[in-house]
Scaffold this motif. Structure first.
Motif, mmCIF file in Angstrom:
data_model
loop_
_atom_site.group_PDB
_atom_site.id
_atom_site.type_symbol
_atom_site.label_atom_id
_atom_site.label_comp_id
_atom_site.label_asym_id
_atom_site.label_seq_id
_atom_site.Cartn_x
_atom_site.Cartn_y
_atom_site.Cartn_z
ATOM 1 N N ASP A 1 54.693 83.213 5.013
ATOM 2 C CA ASP A 1 56.102 82.989 5.328
ATOM 3 C C ASP A 1 56.211 81.905 6.389
ATOM 4 N N PHE A 2 57.096 80.957 6.166
ATOM 5 C CA PHE A 2 57.218 79.820 7.069
ATOM 6 C C PHE A 2 57.850 80.231 8.395
ATOM 7 N N ASP A 3 57.146 79.960 9.494
ATOM 8 C CA ASP A 3 57.659 80.203 10.839
ATOM 9 C C ASP A 3 57.584 78.890 11.606
ATOM 10 N N PRO A 4 58.707 78.163 11.736
ATOM 11 C CA PRO A 4 58.669 76.849 12.384
ATOM 12 C C PRO A 4 58.198 76.897 13.830
ATOM 13 N N THR A 5 58.354 78.054 14.506
ATOM 14 C CA THR A 5 57.931 78.147 15.906
ATOM 15 C C THR A 5 56.414 78.187 16.044
ATOM 16 N N ALA A 6 55.720 78.374 14.927
ATOM 17 C CA ALA A 6 54.253 78.422 14.972
ATOM 18 C C ALA A 6 53.642 77.021 15.048
ATOM 19 N N TYR A 7 54.465 75.996 14.924
ATOM 20 C CA TYR A 7 53.967 74.619 14.906
ATOM 21 C C TYR A 7 54.493 73.860 16.125
ATOM 22 N N VAL A 8 53.649 73.004 16.669
ATOM 23 C CA VAL A 8 54.044 72.200 17.825
ATOM 24 C C VAL A 8 53.765 70.733 17.523
ATOM 25 N N ASP A 9 54.457 69.864 18.237
ATOM 26 C CA ASP A 9 54.243 68.427 18.123
ATOM 27 C C ASP A 9 53.044 68.078 18.996
ATOM 28 N N GLU A 10 51.863 68.010 18.387
ATOM 29 C CA GLU A 10 50.631 67.826 19.145
ATOM 30 C C GLU A 10 50.615 66.491 19.892
ATOM 31 N N TYR A 11 51.153 65.454 19.279
ATOM 32 C CA TYR A 11 51.136 64.145 19.945
ATOM 33 C C TYR A 11 51.925 64.192 21.243
ATOM 34 N N GLN A 12 53.136 64.805 21.211
ATOM 35 C CA GLN A 12 53.957 64.861 22.424
ATOM 36 C C GLN A 12 53.306 65.731 23.497
ATOM 37 N N ALA A 13 52.639 66.828 23.078
ATOM 38 C CA ALA A 13 51.940 67.681 24.042
ATOM 39 C C ALA A 13 50.783 66.924 24.694
ATOM 40 N N GLU A 14 50.031 66.169 23.887
ATOM 41 C CA GLU A 14 48.924 65.379 24.427
ATOM 42 C C GLU A 14 49.439 64.262 25.333
ATOM 43 N N LEU A 15 50.565 63.665 24.950
ATOM 44 C CA LEU A 15 51.153 62.603 25.762
ATOM 45 C C LEU A 15 51.565 63.152 27.126
ATOM 46 N N ARG A 16 52.174 64.345 27.143
ATOM 47 C CA ARG A 16 52.568 64.965 28.408
ATOM 48 C C ARG A 16 51.337 65.275 29.263
ATOM 49 N N THR A 17 50.239 65.762 28.633
ATOM 50 C CA THR A 17 48.994 66.023 29.359
ATOM 51 C C THR A 17 48.453 64.747 29.975
ATOM 52 N N LEU A 18 48.492 63.663 29.221
ATOM 53 C CA LEU A 18 48.013 62.368 29.697
ATOM 54 C C LEU A 18 48.838 61.888 30.883
ATOM 55 N N ILE A 19 50.167 62.013 30.793
ATOM 56 C CA ILE A 19 51.050 61.573 31.878
ATOM 57 C C ILE A 19 50.786 62.395 33.137
ATOM 58 N N ASP A 20 50.677 63.720 32.992
ATOM 59 C CA ASP A 20 50.439 64.586 34.149
ATOM 60 C C ASP A 20 49.105 64.253 34.819
ATOM 61 N N ALA A 21 48.072 63.977 33.983
ATOM 62 C CA ALA A 21 46.765 63.646 34.532
ATOM 63 C C ALA A 21 46.803 62.322 35.279
ATOM 64 N N LYS A 22 47.543 61.351 34.749
ATOM 65 C CA LYS A 22 47.640 60.049 35.422
ATOM 66 C C LYS A 22 48.431 60.163 36.723
ATOM 67 N N VAL A 23 49.447 61.040 36.727
ATOM 68 C CA VAL A 23 50.208 61.258 37.955
ATOM 69 C C VAL A 23 49.307 61.861 39.029
ATOM 70 N N GLU A 24 48.440 62.786 38.598
ATOM 71 C CA GLU A 24 47.575 63.484 39.552
ATOM 72 C C GLU A 24 46.413 62.621 40.029
#
Length: 273
Positions: free
Chosen positions: A200-223
């Motif tokens: 059964d399709f559950d849209p909340t089970a999927y995430v935008d991996e690129y945006q999550a990785e981009l946020r991780t990259l930005i946070d790491a560069k800030v730190e």
């Protein structure tokens, strides 16, 4: 949510006052352009090619050019069009829901009842549900006449704009014109593979991996600052073979077996938990 439009749904003599809200939003991390040498923000200016001056938005009009002649259309000109002045969402027809091609679906809007009694709104919603119909409507929003599908989502009426017929390209691929023989065994294995991935399709089970990785990259560069290396935050995924699969039957069999094994492991882990 902010109301972007007020009007009324109309069909026959029925009038349903509604408020319109955008049903979706962009979750992308906002990025802007900078000069690589010094980090300075890149700005774009609206410059008139005749006088060379920078023009403010308030002083910009629209124009259409035909055979060298420019016809300027002011904001007042456009606002005076009958369709733009209309605040009605007119139902053109009610069609079977499965006749609406998903390819033509565009921007979605929520409709909220805009009257002291939501009875007409609820009546229309219930009627669409029980007849399994979708209303095809026409309305004007932001100086564009739009065709849309009016459908039900939970307890809410949703207006989803449709692409016009001439905005959908025809797909013509020569390879699909050639006859292809599919054996019964191949079809059976393919169906088995589909079944092994079914759920059964559950849209909340999927995430935008690129945006999550981009946020991780930005946070790491800030730190860590400019000395930061991307490899410090991410482990490069192993890449699979890139060659074309020659033996389709073997690929199907292997895929079915791997999927079944993965599902069995998941069920065992669930039972153990």
């Amino acid at each position: 949510m902010r109301t972007i439009w007020k009007g009324a749904l109309t069909f026959g003599l029925v009038n349903v006052p509604v408020k319109v809200y955008s049903a979706t939003e962009d979750h992308d991390v906002p990025l802007h352009q900078v000069h690589a040498a010094d980090g300075g923000r890149i700005r774009y200016q609206r410059t008139c090619e005749v006088c060379g001056e920078t023009v403010a938005y308030a002083d910009i009009d629209r124009a259409y050019v035909e055979e060298g002649q420019t016809v300027v259309l002011t904001k007042d000109d456009l606002a005076a069009l009958p369709a733009e002045r209309s605040r009605e969402i007119d139902v053109v027809e009610f069609v079977p829901s499965d006749q609406v091609d998903l390819l033509t679906l565009d921007k979605a809007y929520y409709l909220e009842p805009d009257s002291s009694s939501p009875k007409a709104y609820v009546l229309l919603r219930r009627t669409l549900e029980e007849t399994d119909r979708t209303a095809i409507v026409r309305f004007t929003l932001r100086q564009k006449t739009r065709l849309a599908a009016l459908r039900v989502r939970g307890d809410v009426l949703v207006l989803q704009t449709l692409l016009w017929a001439d905005e959908v390209r025809e797909a013509a691929f020569p390879a699909l014109d050639e006859p292809v023989r599919i054996s019964d065994k191949e079809l059976e294995l393919s169906a088995s593979l589909v079944e092994s991935f079914s759920g059964d399709f559950d849209p909340t089970a999927y995430v935008d991996e690129y945006q999550a990785e981009l946020r991780t990259l930005i946070d790491a560069k800030v730190e860590k600052g400019e000395a930061f290396e991307v490899a410090d935050a991410f482990t490069e995924a192993e890449s699979g073979g890139g060659g074309e699969v020659i033996d389709l039957m073997e690929a199907l069999r292997a895929s079915v077996e791997r999927s079944r094994a993965a599902r069995a492991e998941g069920e065992q882990a669930k039972d153990a938990g």
